[in-house]
Write an enzyme that holds these catalytic residues in place. Structure first.
Site, PDB file in Angstrom:
ATOM      1  N   HIS A  77      11.152   6.830  40.719  1.00 12.61           N
ATOM      2  CA  HIS A  77       9.914   6.420  41.197  1.00 12.61           C
ATOM      3  C   HIS A  77       9.727   4.832  40.732  1.00 12.61           C
ATOM      4  O   HIS A  77      10.530   4.314  39.542  1.00 12.61           O
ATOM      5  CB  HIS A  77       8.820   7.300  40.142  1.00 12.61           C
ATOM      6  N   ASN A  87       1.973  11.652  39.826  1.00 15.62           N
ATOM      7  CA  ASN A  87       2.639  12.047  40.905  1.00 15.62           C
ATOM      8  C   ASN A  87       1.733  12.887  41.722  1.00 15.62           C
ATOM      9  O   ASN A  87       1.940  13.223  42.921  1.00 15.62           O
ATOM     10  CB  ASN A  87       3.957  12.690  40.520  1.00 15.62           C
ATOM     11  N   CYS A 108       3.524   7.797  33.625  1.00 16.78           N
ATOM     12  CA  CYS A 108       3.497   8.954  34.477  1.00 16.78           C
ATOM     13  C   CYS A 108       2.915  10.226  33.927  1.00 16.78           C
ATOM     14  O   CYS A 108       2.436  11.014  34.769  1.00 16.78           O
ATOM     15  CB  CYS A 108       5.070   9.184  35.317  1.00 16.78           C
ATOM     16  N   ARG A 143      12.275   9.323  46.491  1.00 19.76           N
ATOM     17  CA  ARG A 143      11.298  10.272  46.533  1.00 19.76           C
ATOM     18  C   ARG A 143      10.348  10.185  47.848  1.00 19.76           C
ATOM     19  O   ARG A 143       9.968  10.891  48.783  1.00 19.76           O
ATOM     20  CB  ARG A 143      10.561  10.564  45.253  1.00 19.76           C
ATOM     21  N   ARG A 195       8.987  21.039  42.763  1.00 17.38           N
ATOM     22  CA  ARG A 195       7.422  20.367  42.439  1.00 17.38           C
ATOM     23  C   ARG A 195       6.560  20.576  43.309  1.00 17.38           C
ATOM     24  O   ARG A 195       5.268  20.163  43.412  1.00 17.38           O
ATOM     25  CB  ARG A 195       7.693  18.915  42.343  1.00 17.38           C
ATOM     26  N   ASP A 237       7.498   3.561  39.158  1.00 15.71           N
ATOM     27  CA  ASP A 237       6.710   3.301  37.784  1.00 15.71           C
ATOM     28  C   ASP A 237       7.851   3.579  36.651  1.00 15.71           C
ATOM     29  O   ASP A 237       7.703   3.213  35.547  1.00 15.71           O
ATOM     30  CB  ASP A 237       5.699   4.132  37.449  1.00 15.71           C
ATOM     31  N   ASN A 268      16.407  14.914  38.591  1.00 11.55           N
ATOM     32  CA  ASN A 268      16.538  13.537  38.381  1.00 11.55           C
ATOM     33  C   ASN A 268      17.876  13.444  37.245  1.00 11.55           C
ATOM     34  O   ASN A 268      17.850  14.360  36.613  1.00 11.55           O
ATOM     35  CB  ASN A 268      15.706  12.688  38.177  1.00 11.55           C
TER      36      ASN A 268
END
Ligand code: ARG
Length: 290
Positions: free
Chosen positions: A175, A73, A271, A146, A92, A177, A22
């Protein structure tokens, strides 16, 4: 007595910024001293959650998986059910097996009742992109950066709850959030430029103007929208005075924490945590008191 809120956090010992998925992540800016600051920041956040009445379960650090520190996540969790995430970026994807074993252990202890998998091909990055709105009794779900659009139906099927889809327009707010935070009093703190025009219409249709609190570019870049809300308490990264004023005028009490090392990875308070005890029948204490 109301049960204590239960959160998942991750030991930050293996945190760093060594890849870029990101625009906030700058591997060349990462210094070893940031790790010490990250450990302090994570411990301070944990203490703030405990001081607010929460209990914290801790996931062990895993070398090579620096973003494991963002368990929001890992899964979408409601009513004792955990819908395990599937990550977009290979960097990830190794976290999926780790979080699966974490949830299997939580299930063995009775903390989680059921573990559910996403359909093949569907990407969904957990509670970072599926935020339970306590007062409205529904999920707001982000997609387009995502999580894939197909994740909306998967969340709806898994939990049998209403899911409102919001398409995200910016790779800086990848995201939901990072740009959208429903509050216990019914307000929503959000950053409008992060959304497509269609998503903004949905937000403005669903949430009356009096309940919409717009974050400025500076407030959003300080990762203050990425906040943990417990009743009238808000736990967040260090907030500009402008945001403090807006929230305190509405009766919220802010706990600010220096989360700068995690902001270097594009994340902050919300997060770094995952709520494990949300149920669809609970209503916010603030509203219940009225
Ligand atoms: N570096 C992480 C990533 O880009 C940060 C994740 C932050 N999580 C969140 N739910 N906002 O995936």
């Amino acid at each position: 007595m109301a049960p204590r809120p239960r959160f998942l956090m991750t030991d930050p010992s293996c945190f760093d910024v060594c890849y870029q998925i990101n625009p906030w992540m700058a591997p060349t800016a990462w210094r070893p001293e940031h790790l010490a600051a990250a450990k302090t920041a994570s411990a301070t956040l944990k203490a703030a959650l405990q001081a607010a009445g929460g209990q914290v379960e801790t996931v062990g650090a895993v070398r090579g998986l620096p973003d494991l520190v963002f368990p929001a996540n890992a899964a979408v969790v409601l009513d004792g059910k955990a819908l395990l995430a599937r990550f977009r970026h290979p960097e990830r994807q190794g976290e999926e097996a780790v979080f699966r074993s974490v949830f299997t252990r939580l299930q063995a202890r009775g903390v989680i009742g059921e573990i559910v998998d996403l359909p093949d091909g569907v990407l969904q990055e957990g509670a970072g992109d599926a935020i339970w709105d306590l007062g409205r009794g529904l999920f707001w779900a982000g997609h387009g950066q995502r999580s894939t659009r197909a994740s909306i139906a998967a969340i709806r099927r898994t939990f049998g709850q209403e899911v409102v889809a919001l398409e995200l327009a910016s790779d800086r707010f990848y995201h939901l959030d990072t740009c959208f935070c429903p509050l216990a009093g019914g307000e929503v703190l959000y950053y409008p430029p992060a959304f497509t025009p269609e998503a903004l219409v949905v937000i403005r249709d669903r949430i009356p103007a009096a309940q919409r609190i717009e974050a400025s570019a500076q407030e959003a870049a300080a990762f203050c929208v990425n906040a943990v809300n417990l009743g009238d308490q808000l736990i967040m990264a260090r907030a500009p005075a402008s945001l403090r004023a807006k929230l305190e005028a509405r009766g919220y009490r802010l706990t600010q924490i220096d989360l700068d090392p995690f902001i270097l990875s594009g994340g902050a308070a919300y997060c770094m945590t995952l709520r494990l005890d949300r149920t669809s029948d609970a209503r916010p204490a603030i509203l219940a008191a009225e």
